[in-house]
Every structure is written in structure tokens, then in C-alpha cells.
Design an enzyme around this catalytic site. Sequence first.
Site, short mmCIF file in Angstrom:
data_model
loop_
_atom_site.label_atom_id
_atom_site.label_comp_id
_atom_site.label_asym_id
_atom_site.label_seq_id
_atom_site.Cartn_x
_atom_site.Cartn_y
_atom_site.Cartn_z
N ASP A 102 -29.54 -6.22 39.71
CA ASP A 102 -28.21 -6.81 39.51
C ASP A 102 -28.08 -7.45 38.13
O ASP A 102 -29.06 -7.96 37.58
CB ASP A 102 -27.95 -7.85 40.62
N LEU A 131 -46.49 7.84 43.47
CA LEU A 131 -45.46 6.81 43.62
C LEU A 131 -44.22 7.42 44.26
O LEU A 131 -43.70 8.42 43.77
CB LEU A 131 -45.11 6.20 42.26
N HIS A 169 -25.15 -0.43 32.28
CA HIS A 169 -25.77 0.38 33.33
C HIS A 169 -26.83 1.31 32.75
O HIS A 169 -27.88 1.52 33.37
CB HIS A 169 -24.70 1.19 34.08
C1 FPP Z 1 -25.55 -3.97 39.48
O1 FPP Z 1 -25.07 -4.66 38.32
C2 FPP Z 1 -25.93 -2.62 39.14
C3 FPP Z 1 -25.32 -1.48 39.59
C4 FPP Z 1 -24.13 -1.50 40.47
C5 FPP Z 1 -25.79 -0.17 39.17
C6 FPP Z 1 -27.28 -0.06 39.00
C7 FPP Z 1 -27.60 1.23 38.42
C8 FPP Z 1 -28.60 1.43 37.53
C9 FPP Z 1 -29.52 0.38 37.06
C10 FPP Z 1 -28.81 2.80 37.03
C11 FPP Z 1 -29.50 3.62 38.06
C12 FPP Z 1 -29.26 5.03 37.85
C13 FPP Z 1 -29.94 6.00 38.49
C14 FPP Z 1 -29.61 7.41 38.20
C15 FPP Z 1 -31.02 5.70 39.44
P1 FPP Z 1 -23.53 -5.11 38.34
O2 FPP Z 1 -22.71 -3.93 37.88
O3 FPP Z 1 -23.20 -5.65 39.69
O4 FPP Z 1 -23.50 -6.21 37.23
P2 FPP Z 1 -22.90 -7.70 37.39
O5 FPP Z 1 -23.52 -8.29 38.62
O6 FPP Z 1 -23.32 -8.40 36.14
O7 FPP Z 1 -21.41 -7.56 37.52
MG MG Z 2 -23.50 -7.50 40.59
#
Ligand code: FPP
Ligand code: MG
Length: 282
Positions: free
Chosen positions: A35, A149, A52
Site C-alpha cells: 500500500d 519460490l 504503481h
Molecule cells: C496500493 O496503493 C496499490 C495498488 C492498488 C496496486 C499495487 C500494484 C502493484 C504494486 C503492481 C503489481 C503489478 C503486478 C503485475 C503484480 P494505493 O494505490 O492504494 O496507494 P495509496 O494508498 O497511497 O492511495
Molecule cells: Mg491504498
Amino acid sequence: MSTWVNENSVTFFQLFCIKVVKCGRVPQHIAFIMDGNRRYAKKHRVQSSKGHSEGFNKLSETLKWCLDLGIPEVTVYAFSIENFKRTDEEVNGLMDLARDKFQRLLEEIDQINEWGVRLHVAGRLTLLPDDLRALVAKAMLLTRHNNKLRLNIAYSYTARDEITRAASQVIEGVRNKELTADDIDEDLLSETLELSPPDLLVRTSGEVRLSDFMLWQISDTVLYFTDVLWPEFTIWSLLAAIIHFQRHATEPKPDIDLSDRKRTFTDRLEDKRWQLLEKYVT
Ligand code: FPP
Ligand code: MG
């Protein structure tokens, strides 16, 4: 340079610290709620899509650390069913990021096999665009024999949806006489779910909620919350989480031993899942 496992992410000193932490008990399955990507983007004045993609890069670094630590299973929350409610622009951006990364995985399949990474995408795959579903299915089929893994990516996932799907599979099993109503117990449901229990769950960005992630599986899991935003997660954050686990973990539970009938049912379910993936590819 491999896209999914960042081999340049560990210095000699860090390897030394990894070895020290490995003298204690190391979790055999870690789950991450990754997150804070958009807050990272805001902080660095870049688009949230950049947040992201930096989040994905952090995942590939984390996988290398986990391989060095000898951790055989990692589960990450990459896209919740709730995330479909975000703006079209953000949802499409995240789908494009996944398309790009799974495409690269297929191009770099020899490297992935060398690392021994087995990929499993857990969630309601029917909600994904057809082309992404086909890529994901192909990646799972092509890596199914790897055993160093196991990387579970919870995508189009919520725990309550996973539990609901498992319940309806069990009901179907009773209906077609593979199971009896008396077979239904906690062990059967646990083995019907897609994901197995993690020893340690890490959530970044200071949020201390579970957000419908692995709710059934975490009854005995050690929880670790850190303020660091996911793209800024470091090897030191991971080692701190593992030391927290070493201080708080209880004895591991024995493996679940199912009766022959129940095991036949879960084995058949697994076969059906593979058959469905073959169908998604074609
Ligand atoms: C949460 O941060 C993150 C996500 C909703 C997306 C996570 C995805 C990745 C790390 C990429 C993974 C990709 C693959 C192909 C596995 P948020 O958007 O909620 O950020 P915030 O809490 O600061 O608003
Ligand atoms: Mg978030």
C-alpha cells in the site's frame, strides 16, 4: 536483467545481515499488502501510474530478498475487486501495467524458470479483460513445475469472494456426491481456498486495516504494520518485519491431513482449475 527478480538489489553487507537473520526462524510464507503507491507518487510529484510501476519494481526487489532469505512462498495483494471502483484511467493503467509485466514474464520465461519462481494468480479471473486473463493463465501454466519460490498474486481478489467461491465449490461437491454434508469442516474449507496461511503479513503505508485480504488464512499469522510507503520499502524494512515475526511467532501448526474422500475432492478441484486455465489460453 530480469523484470520479475531484481538481481542487483543486494549488497555484500546486506547479504551478511540476511545471513544473521537466517540464524533464527524465517517465515515460510510472507504476505504483503503493498500500500501507498499513490501517496508515493504525490510526494514525488509524479503521476499515480508511475507510483504503481515503482510499486512493481519494489516487488521484484522484494522477491530477490525473499529468495536470498530462502522464503519459499510470497503472496501479494496487487488488485482488489474493490479497486475496480477506482477511475477508469487508473483501472486501465493498472491493467496495462499487468499486461506489460506478464508479457515480459513470458518473454523471459527461461530466466524465471532458472530462478525457480512458480506464479499463481489468485482471484476472480473472469472479471479480467480476456487478453490479460489469457496472459495470466499462460504464465501459471508455464511456471507450474518451478519450486523455489511460489509467488501468489492476489488480483481481482477479496478474501470474502475467495471464501464464497470455496463454499459454493463444496456445495457443488456435495450435490454431485463427491462429498457428504458431514465432510464439511474447517480443514476441508481451508484446503478448498486458493491461498494457504501466511506466517507473516506485512502492510505498508501506515494503514492498519486488513482490507478483505486473506481473512480466513490469517487466524494465527503475525501481523506487521509499517509507515513506509510500498515503493520506499527496503531490505531493512523486510528484516525488521522478520525480526518482529521471530519475537512474536508461536509454534507452526501441523499440515492438514484430509480423509481420502476429501483429498480426492480437493485434488479434482485442482485438476479442474488447471483445465480452466488451458481454456483461458486458447
Ligand atoms: C496500493 O496503493 C496499490 C495498488 C492498488 C496496486 C499495487 C500494484 C502493484 C504494486 C503492481 C503489481 C503489478 C503486478 C503485475 C503484480 P494505493 O494505490 O492504494 O496507494 P495509496 O494508498 O497511497 O492511495
Ligand atoms: Mg491504498
